[in-house]
Enzyme design. Structure first.
Site, PDB file in Angstrom:
ATOM      1  N   GLY A  11      48.358 -74.208  82.328  1.00 24.34           N
ATOM      2  CA  GLY A  11      49.227 -74.341  83.500  1.00 24.34           C
ATOM      3  C   GLY A  11      48.821 -75.536  84.346  1.00 24.34           C
ATOM      4  CG  ASN A 114      38.882 -68.696  82.044  1.00 21.99           C
ATOM      5  OD1 ASN A 114      37.719 -68.944  81.717  1.00 21.99           O
ATOM      6  ND2 ASN A 114      39.205 -68.043  83.135  1.00 21.99           N
ATOM      7  CB  ILE A 137      46.067 -72.315  91.387  1.00 25.66           C
ATOM      8  CG1 ILE A 137      46.775 -71.321  90.462  1.00 25.66           C
ATOM      9  CG2 ILE A 137      46.775 -73.659  91.405  1.00 25.66           C
ATOM     10  CD1 ILE A 137      48.132 -70.855  90.994  1.00 25.66           C
ATOM     11  CG  ASP A 138      44.551 -68.468  88.145  1.00 30.25           C
ATOM     12  OD1 ASP A 138      45.448 -68.547  89.000  1.00 30.25           O
ATOM     13  OD2 ASP A 138      44.791 -68.356  86.923  1.00 30.25           O
ATOM     14  CG  HIS A 182      45.894 -64.610  84.472  1.00 34.33           C
ATOM     15  ND1 HIS A 182      47.052 -64.076  84.003  1.00 34.33           N
ATOM     16  CD2 HIS A 182      45.062 -64.689  83.402  1.00 34.33           C
ATOM     17  CE1 HIS A 182      46.947 -63.831  82.714  1.00 34.33           C
ATOM     18  NE2 HIS A 182      45.726 -64.193  82.317  1.00 34.33           N
TER      19      HIS A 182
HETATM   20  O1  F6P Z   1      46.596 -69.828  85.602  1.00 35.80           O
HETATM   21  C1  F6P Z   1      47.449 -70.318  86.570  1.00 35.80           C
HETATM   22  C2  F6P Z   1      48.643 -69.403  86.736  1.00 35.80           C
HETATM   23  O2  F6P Z   1      49.506 -69.947  87.706  1.00 35.80           O
HETATM   24  C3  F6P Z   1      48.306 -67.959  87.063  1.00 35.80           C
HETATM   25  O3  F6P Z   1      47.971 -67.776  88.409  1.00 35.80           O
HETATM   26  C4  F6P Z   1      49.565 -67.267  86.629  1.00 35.80           C
HETATM   27  O4  F6P Z   1      49.325 -65.912  86.296  1.00 35.80           O
HETATM   28  C5  F6P Z   1      49.970 -68.048  85.404  1.00 35.80           C
HETATM   29  O5  F6P Z   1      49.368 -69.314  85.534  1.00 35.80           O
HETATM   30  C6  F6P Z   1      51.453 -68.230  85.247  1.00 35.80           C
HETATM   31  O6  F6P Z   1      51.664 -68.827  84.001  1.00 35.80           O
HETATM   32  P1  F6P Z   1      52.989 -69.583  83.564  1.00 35.80           P
HETATM   33  O7  F6P Z   1      53.063 -70.876  84.311  1.00 35.80           O
HETATM   34  O8  F6P Z   1      52.809 -69.795  82.110  1.00 35.80           O
HETATM   35  O9  F6P Z   1      54.123 -68.688  83.920  1.00 35.80           O
END
Ligand code: F6P
Length: 359
Positions: A11, A114, A137-138, A182
């Protein structure tokens, strides 16, 4: 002539371009513009697997400090599928190694969260020279106190809570702001405190809905006509948390609400009779310009990562420990999640301020 590959994976978040810029400028300053070639790998590991890349020029790294997103593009390539051949029988790990060699890279610089760090470690085990940087951002990466992107997302989520405050007060409503993160609660915890939330729910501290409801009733009884909840997207009730892993997963998948916040909102409304609304800022939290803190952190990380490349100190991720930028071996951090310790000083601070965690 040195040849360095660079990719952003997973992301996106604020600070990716600021970090790329710092890596590139440090390398050009060290080797001279003619002494190094930087190859931008397109869309993260996907570009490395399928051979999509472009030769970068020094000017590509100018004017990008404040830009959101990533000039290289990104994609999610789950670690668990890396060893699985794709529908066209492509062996992803073999292709990544082949393309690395074909490009004649001395090192690959990898920016990611991660899953990305796990794949970076896999590439290290496969004999590639890699240096990585902690992005998300997590803020859930093991081995670093901070990831770049986190503080900018805290600012955005805080701003949402600030704005909701005026509506909540005017209407005398209960508001839930659902925050990303997340499986961890760092973003919610920090934005919740910064925004003055009354209740903060995070995955690390499973909540009891009765406790949440009692807090709202107590606020109403003491003439506080509104309540704000900062709820992490991965929040879980005590009831669900006590289930065995498989049952818990099934129960979460069976939930008939778009997300946990809507379930909590319905339960609050039914029990208190108070109008309850949900606001989900979602990907807003990853967008736009990095804030000043992230610009500095990204620059520090980028310079340190370039120095690891120059020193041939491969197989490390740069990280922030006690406000010092250091290198940590990928094998020590890959695959480990940094959750919020449920009695850490920041959580205790919130508790002492009277913020409820729904315990
Ligand atoms: O890991 C960053 C994050 O924004 C998390 O906070 C969230 O759960 C996830 O990515 C959302 O993923 P995507 O952009 O694939 O919907």
């Amino acid at each position: 002539m040195k040849r360095i590959g660079i990719l952003t994976s997973g992301g996106d978040c604020q600070g990716l371009n600021a970090t790329i810029r710092a890596v590139a400028k440090t390398l050009y300053n060290h080797y001279g513009n003619d002494g190094i070639e930087i190859i931008g790998i397109i869309d993260g590991y996907r570009g490395l697997i399928y051979g999509e890349h472009r030769k970068m020029k020094p000017e590509n790294f100018s004017g990008i400090l404040t830009m959101g997103g990533t000039i290289l593009g990104t994609s999610r390539q789950p670690f668990k599928l890396m060893r699985v051949v794709d529908e066209n029988s492509v062996d992803k790990v073999a292709e990544m190694k082949k393309n690395y060699k074909k490009l004649g890279l001395d090192c690959l610089v990898i920016l990611g969260g991660n899953g990305t760090q796990k794949t970076a470690n896999l590439l290290r085990e496969e004999g590639l020279n890699v240096v990585s940087l902690p992005k998300t951002i997590d803020n859930d990466l093991w081995g670093t106190d901070r990831t770049f992107g986190f503080q900018s997302a805290v600012d955005i989520a805080t701003n949402v809570i600030d704005c909701i405050h005026s509506t909540a007060t005017s209407h005398g409503r209960v508001f839930i702001v659902e925050v990303m993160g997340h499986k961890v609660g760092w973003l919610t915890l920090y934005a919740g405190i910064a925004g003055g939330a009354d209740i903060i729910l995070i995955p690390e501290i499973p909540y009891d809905i009765k406790s949440v409801i009692n807090t709202i009733k107590a606020r109403t009884a003491s003439d506080k006509n509104f309540s704000i909840l900062a709820v992490a997207e991965g929040t879980i009730s005590k009831e669900l948390a006590s289930l065995p892993k498989k049952q818990k997963k099934a129960a979460i998948a069976d939930m008939k609400f778009p997300s946990i916040s809507y379930k909590i909102a319905q339960e609050i409304e039914e029990a208190t009779g108070r109008e309850t609304r949900v606001t989900v800022p979602g990907h807003f939290q990853r967008g736009g310009s990095p804030d000043a803190y992230d610009r500095v952190l990204s620059t520090r990380f980028g310079v340190a990562a370039a120095q690891l490349v120059i020193d041939k100190n491969y197989g490390n991720m740069v990280s922030l420990v006690n406000d010092e930028v250091v290198a940590v071996p990928l094998q020590d951090i890959a695959g480990k999640l940094k959750s919020v310790p449920k009695d850490c000083e920041v959580v205790e601070t919130a508790r002492k301020m009277g913020i409820s965690f729904g315990e």
